[in-house]
Structure formats: structure tokens, C-alpha cells
Design a protein around this motif. Structure first.
Motif, short mmCIF file in Angstrom:
data_model
loop_
_atom_site.label_atom_id
_atom_site.label_comp_id
_atom_site.label_asym_id
_atom_site.label_seq_id
_atom_site.Cartn_x
_atom_site.Cartn_y
_atom_site.Cartn_z
N VAL A 18 -86.69 -36.93 28.59
CA VAL A 18 -85.69 -37.95 28.28
C VAL A 18 -86.35 -38.99 27.37
CG1 VAL A 18 -84.18 -39.73 29.27
CG2 VAL A 18 -84.51 -37.57 30.49
N ALA A 69 -78.15 -42.58 38.41
CA ALA A 69 -77.64 -43.95 38.35
C ALA A 69 -76.20 -44.00 38.80
CB ALA A 69 -77.74 -44.46 36.92
N GLY A 71 -72.71 -47.07 39.52
CA GLY A 71 -72.24 -48.45 39.48
C GLY A 71 -71.91 -48.97 38.10
N SER A 72 -72.14 -50.26 37.94
CA SER A 72 -71.73 -51.02 36.76
C SER A 72 -72.36 -50.51 35.48
CB SER A 72 -72.11 -52.48 36.98
OG SER A 72 -72.25 -53.15 35.77
N SER A 73 -71.66 -50.78 34.37
CA SER A 73 -72.19 -50.44 33.04
C SER A 73 -73.37 -51.34 32.66
CB SER A 73 -71.09 -50.55 32.00
OG SER A 73 -70.54 -51.86 32.00
N GLY A 74 -73.68 -52.32 33.50
CA GLY A 74 -74.84 -53.17 33.24
C GLY A 74 -76.16 -52.54 33.65
N SER A 76 -78.33 -50.31 32.23
CA SER A 76 -79.43 -50.35 31.25
C SER A 76 -79.91 -51.78 31.04
CB SER A 76 -79.00 -49.72 29.92
OG SER A 76 -77.98 -50.50 29.31
N ILE A 96 -79.64 -36.28 37.72
CA ILE A 96 -78.31 -36.28 37.09
C ILE A 96 -78.36 -37.13 35.82
CG2 ILE A 96 -75.84 -36.70 37.43
CD1 ILE A 96 -76.69 -36.89 40.54
N THR A 97 -78.07 -36.49 34.70
CA THR A 97 -78.09 -37.20 33.43
C THR A 97 -76.74 -37.88 33.22
OG1 THR A 97 -79.63 -35.64 32.49
CG2 THR A 97 -78.40 -36.99 30.94
N THR A 98 -76.76 -39.20 33.26
CA THR A 98 -75.58 -39.99 32.91
C THR A 98 -75.97 -40.91 31.76
OG1 THR A 98 -76.25 -41.72 34.43
CG2 THR A 98 -74.71 -40.07 35.29
N THR A 99 -74.94 -41.49 31.12
CA THR A 99 -75.23 -42.44 30.04
C THR A 99 -76.03 -43.62 30.58
OG1 THR A 99 -72.99 -43.28 30.45
CG2 THR A 99 -73.28 -41.82 28.57
N LYS A 100 -75.72 -44.04 31.80
CA LYS A 100 -76.43 -45.20 32.38
C LYS A 100 -77.93 -44.91 32.49
CE LYS A 100 -72.39 -46.19 35.15
NZ LYS A 100 -71.73 -45.68 36.35
N ALA A 102 -79.78 -42.46 31.18
CA ALA A 102 -80.45 -42.09 29.93
C ALA A 102 -80.73 -43.32 29.07
CB ALA A 102 -79.60 -41.09 29.15
N LEU A 103 -79.71 -44.19 28.93
CA LEU A 103 -79.91 -45.39 28.13
C LEU A 103 -80.93 -46.32 28.79
CD1 LEU A 103 -79.06 -47.00 25.61
CD2 LEU A 103 -77.22 -48.01 26.97
N VAL A 106 -84.35 -45.08 27.99
CA VAL A 106 -84.68 -45.31 26.58
C VAL A 106 -85.17 -46.74 26.37
CG1 VAL A 106 -83.62 -45.59 24.29
CG2 VAL A 106 -83.23 -43.50 25.60
#
Lengths: 146, 429
Positions: A18, A69, A71-74, A76, A96-100, A102-103, A106
Motif C-alpha cells: 500500500v 478502517a 466511521g467518519s470520512s475524517g 485520514s 480490508i482495503t477502503t478509501t479511508k 488507503a488514504l 498514504v
């Protein structure tokens, strides 16, 4: 980084990179997903979510091993802040790869792997010594109990 | 590595300036972390670009300690500070940290307010719409079916995907700020047809026909399916925007639901088969009388004292329809001397509320109509608050735990009664 162990690793796990890099440290393991905003205090790198099994524990300087991850989009943003406060985890392993997640990995800029051949949650326990070579897609585990 | 078009390659090579280059660098790192093959074009981005508390600015003091420094170093995660131009995408600022005029009542300092004003001026100067709400779709940003968006805010994300048929993942601060400059977001998750299909079924056996019931069903659904995609069918009726808004926010907070289907109701679920993309699969969860009661009790498990001193409405931010309802319920009554009533909405909806006379009704009753934030986001409750009453399953999930207070969940009418009497008399009928 020099390793204190001269013996061969007890377990080798392979996964997908990742975030690249090599790091070695002590594992902090949870079977529960982690919330960022509202679930972690970025000033302490500490899990604060009510009823979470890691509540009150800090992941600062540890290899954080967790399912993923939630919960909230906060997510990252909160983990990013732990980089500013020097309370970031040393590396991460999640299933589990989620946008939360992974970002978050990063912007934390710590070696991170996912999509494993065997589940790290079944093989790594809190306190085990773990070496992540994310560029090679490899996790070496020395069990504390051996 | 993610595949780049000629245009994306040129952005990465610096054709469009240093800020776009840094944005593209971050988006490439992010796409590779996700394992995404390519990007989608987006011209609809909602985030919290560049806004930061004072300590974050101080952290970047060596870089100038200003908006430019924070946007470069934190939002774009760049090692260099770059000049930040006007955004290229249609960009919106979601909720913020305080009410722009009642910040003192919220307990904010002069210094925090000055920082808030400075950030807002920078947001506007960078061509970002100052929506200041968790409900952009009620304040001028309504996506269309199939539109690729890059949104933060879990309750807005679930609304966009499920109710509108727009396409967004639950993005974060850094990815939305980068997308504002680069008009790109990784082609992953909800942008792809195959990812939008149902995974578990929720069969509804009790009538779910009011906003209060829709919220409880949402809270149950998130607890049952966690972060997967539920397909609901059965006794769900009286759909409306505010019911979906409450359902989605509750499901996103109890479980992390980012998209749901309701058979015969939501646009990508004309039938059970369409919702699942074939035969139904996964588990079937039943929502019957026992489950309904259990959800109600769980939402009310952190209330013990019936002496209510704070009532908060507007999570997610109230629509004009909800404000009209609250005004109707409180007209001619007064908020109790031992209690406070704060109602949260967007600036756009507040303007309509004032024009419609609701502002006067609230002022006469001693209630406060606030914008931009809510008690959970700002961590601001009236001084001395011990027991709150809430008509939002999401807010009761977050606020008591964050602030160390008790909380009750009930209908809007029960909450307004509590504000006027100082007593909680809610019950499940």
C-alpha cells in the motif's frame, strides 16, 4: 535497521504494497476495525472509542495490525495529525482495503501492506516482533512466546 | 502503477503548475495504495480544504504558518510549499468549526474565531463555495444519477450513492483537496458498477413510516450489515428526502454503510434482483418488533436522568421542511429556563428560514438557529450541559461519548417538549 533477533522468523506473510518502505517494531493487534475521527485522539495516538478493545492504548511507534478502517470520512485527517504530533504508528497491516485506510496510510507515509496470503490477525499477537518490507511485499514475524 | 492519460501525465509533469502537480502526485500515490487501474474525471468535489485549527498552522510555522502552508503540506501532503491557485473543479466546503455569529455562545475564543474567519476568506478566495454544511445536497450541490463525485462526510456520501445514484467513495480531506485541483479521483469502489450491488438483505416487518422510525431502522441496519451494502424490503413507506437523510446518517454511523438499496424506492433497486445484480445473496436480517425495541433501548442506554438541560436538533443539518416543523411545534411556547435549544442548519437554509418567519418564532421562544457546525463537530454544548435530548440516531451515537454527557433519543416533538419542560418524557409507542 539492525534486528535484535539472529534467528529465522517464525512466520512469513506475503501481501500487496500500500505504501513502500522497510520498518521493524513491536506489534499492536486488534480484531476490531478502527474509527479515526471520534475514535482516535491524535494528540496521543490513542484509541478512545467506547467499547473498543484497544481503548486507552496508544499505537505510537508500534506496528498496527487491524482488520480495517470504519466511521467518519475524517479517518485520514486524524491519522495524518498523528504524524504531526509524533504519535504515528511505525507501520500498518490491514485486511480490508477502503478509501479511508488507503488514504490514511498514504499520508502517514509508513510502510503498509494488505491483501495477504495468510491472515495476519490469525498469526500476529500484540508484542510480537514484526518486520515489514513493503517494497518486497513481505512481513517477517518473530513470536514473543517462542 | 495506475494508468495515466496524456492529460494526467502532463499534469504530473507540471504543465498546469506546481499545485496541480503536487495534487496529481498525491492522487497517484493514493490510486496505487488502492490498487486502482485508472482515474475518473470529477467536477463535483466536497471537502474541508485548507481549514485548520491554530496548532496545525503553528506546526507549519517554518513554512509561513498560513493557509498556503497548510494546503501544501497537509492537504496535498507535499514536502514543498507551493502557490495554491483557484480550484479547477466545482468545489464545496463542508461543515466547519463554529457558528459565524453565535461563536461566543458556543464557547469559542476570540483567537479561534479570528482563525476561522481567516480560513473562510482563503476558501472563498480560492474559488471554493462556502456551503458550510454536512448536507451539500440541500445547499446548492445536487449531483445527478451516475455523476462521479469526490465527497467527504459519511452521511452525504451515503445519500449521494443511495438516494441520488451519484457515485462517490467516502473520500478524505487530502484526496478531496487534491481532486479540487486535478479534477481526478481513483476509479475504485462506488465509481464502478460491480461494486454497487447489494450484499445482504434486511427484511422490514414493522411499519417504518416516520422520520423517527426511519432513523431507528438505519441504526439497526448499520449494526447488522456493518460496512457492506444492504438491500431493504418490506414495510417501508412515506419516503422523503429527510427520511433518507436520517436513515443514511444513522446507518453510516452505526456500521459504516456507504450505499443502500430499498426495493422499489431507491433508483438502482427497481427489483430485488436488480439490487443484488442477480440472485439475492449474503445473510437476511429481520427487523421486527423485538429488533425495533432493542434499537430504541440501545439508543437510550446512555440516559438515566430525565432532567434535560440541552436539546440539539439538526443532525444532519435540518432541511427547511424540518425547520418549519420545529417552528410549528414551538410557536407560542418558551424554552425552559434550565434548558437550551440549539438547531443546526446550513447558511442557505437559514436564509430561507429567516425569510419565512421561522427565525422570529425561534427567537421569541428562546431557541437558537445556528449554522456551519453541530455540537459533535465543534465539541460545543451549552455550559454545564449534563443531559441532552436528540432526534438524531447519529448524534446520540457520537455526542454523549465525545462530551461525557447523558443522551436521550426521541421524536422531534418529544425533544421540543423536553426543551420547553426541562423533562424527558419520551417513550416507544
Amino acid at each position: 535497521m539492525a534486528t535484535v533477533d539472529v534467528r529465522e522468523p517464525d512466520i512469513v506473510i506475503r501481501g500487496r504494497k500500500v505504501v513502500g518502505g522497510v520498518v521493524e517494531g513491536e506489534a499492536l493487534v486488534t480484531q476490531q476495525t478502527i474509527s479515526g475521527w471520534g475514535g482516535v485522539n491524535p494528540m496521543k495516538g490513542e484509541v478512545i472509542e467506547s467499547h473498543h478493545e484497544l481503548r486507552g492504548q496508544s499505537f505510537a511507534g508500534k506496528i498496527l495490525v487491524f482488520p480495517g478502517a470504519k466511521g467518519s470520512s475524517g479517518w485520514s485527517g486524524v491519522f495524518h495529525m498523528t504524524r504531526l504530533t509524533d504519535k504515528a504508528p511505525l507501520g500498518m497491516l490491514f485486511n480490508i482495503t477502503t478509501t479511508k485506510a488507503a488514504l490514511g496510510a498514504v499520508v502517514l507515509r509508513v510502510p503498509t501492506l494488505t491483501d495477504f496470503d495468510i491472515d495476519p490477525l490469525d498469526h500476529i499477537e500484540t508484542g510480537d516482533r514484526v518486520r515489514i518490507d513493503a517494497d518486497k511485499g513481505e512481513v517477517l514475524v518473530w513470536k514473543k512466546s517462542v | 502503477m495506475v494508468k495515466l492519460s496524456d492529460d494526467e501525465r502532463a499534469m504530473l509533469d507540471g504543465r498546469d503548475g506546481a499545485a496541480v502537480q503536487k495534487a496529481m502526485e498525491l492522487l497517484v500515490r493514493y490510486a496505487d495504495a488502492l490498487g486502482a487501474e485508472d482515474f475518473v474525471y470529477t467536477n463535483n468535489v466536497a471537502g474541508v480544504p485548507g481549514s485548520s485549527p491554530q496548532w496545525v498552522k503553528e506546526y507549519y510555522a517554518a513554512d509561513g504558518g498560513d493557509y498556503r502552508a497548510v494546503f501544501s503540506r497537509f492537504d496535498l501532503d507535499s514536502d514543498e510549499v507551493v502557490d495554491v491557485p483557484r480550484m479547477n473543479a466545482f468545489s464545496c466546503h463542508l461543515q466547519g468549526g463554529m457558528d459565524p455569529s453565535m461563536w461566543q455562545e458556543q464557547g469559542m475564543t476570540e483567537q479561534a474565531f479570528a482563525n476561522f474567519q481567516q480560513d473562510e476568506a482563503e476558501v472563498a478566495a480560492h474559488g471554493i463555495q462556502v456551503l458550510k454544511t454536512c448536507t451539500p445536497y440541500l445547499a446548492g450541490n445536487v449531483p445527478v444519477m451516475g455523476e462521479h463525485c469526490a465527497w467527504m462526510e459519511s452521511s452525504a456520501v451515503v445519500f449521494c450513492n443511495s438516494v441520488i445514484g451519484g457515485r462517490t467513495n467516502c473520500e478524505g480531506r487530502e484526496s478531496t483537496s487534491a481532486a479540487m485541483l486535478a479534477n481526478r479521483i481513483p476509479n475504485f469502489g462506488f465509481h464502478r458498477d460491480e461494486y454497487r450491488k447489494g450484499q445482504h438483505r434486511v427484511r422490514v416487518d414493522v411499519p417504518v413510516d416516520s422520520i423517527f422510525e426511519w432513523g431507528m431502522l438505519g441504526y439497526f441496519t448499520g449494526g447488522a450489515v456493518e460496512d457492506t451494502i444492504p438491500v431493504l424490503d418490506g414495510a417501508i413507506s412515506e419516503q422523503s428526502l429527510i427520511r433518507h437523510k436520517h436513515f443514511g446518517a444513522a446507518a453510516a454511523s452505526s456500521g459504516g454503510v456507504e450505499m443502500y438499496h430499498m426495493v422499489g424506492i431507491t433508483p438502482e433497486a427497481p427489483s430485488m434482483e436488480a439490487a443484488f445484480g442477480g440472485a439475492a445473496r449474503g445473510e437476511t436480517f429481520i427487523y421486527g418488533p423485538e429488533e425495533r425495541r432493542a434499537v430504541y433501548e440501545r439508543l437510550n442506554s446512555i440516559g438515566s436522568s430525565t432532567d434535560v438541560d440541552y436539546v440539539m436538533l439538526g443532525c444532519p443539518h435540518y432541511s427547511i421542511e424540518q425547520i418549519a416543523e420545529a417552528a410549528r411545534l414551538i410557536e407560542g411556547r418558551k424554552v425552559n429556563a434550565n434548558a437550551e435549544l440549539w438547531i443546526f442548519t446550513s447558511r442557505a437554509v437559514k436564509a430561507t428560514a429567516e425569510a419565512s418567519g421561522y427565525g422570529d418564532i425561534f427567537r421569541a421562544a428562546g431557541a437558537k438557529l445556528m449554522t456551519d457546525t453541530c455540537s459533535a463537530i465543534s465539541q460545543a454544548v451549552p455550559k454545564g450541559t449534563r443531559v441532552a435530548a436528540l432526534d438524531s440516531a447519529k448524534q446520540v451515537h457520537y455526542l454523549p461519548a465525545m462530551m461525557g454527557i447523558e443522551g436521550w433519543y426521541g421524536t422531534t416533538a418529544e425533544c421540543i417538549d423536553a426543551a420547553c419542560s426541562g423533562k424527558w418524557r419520551g417513550s416507544l409507542r
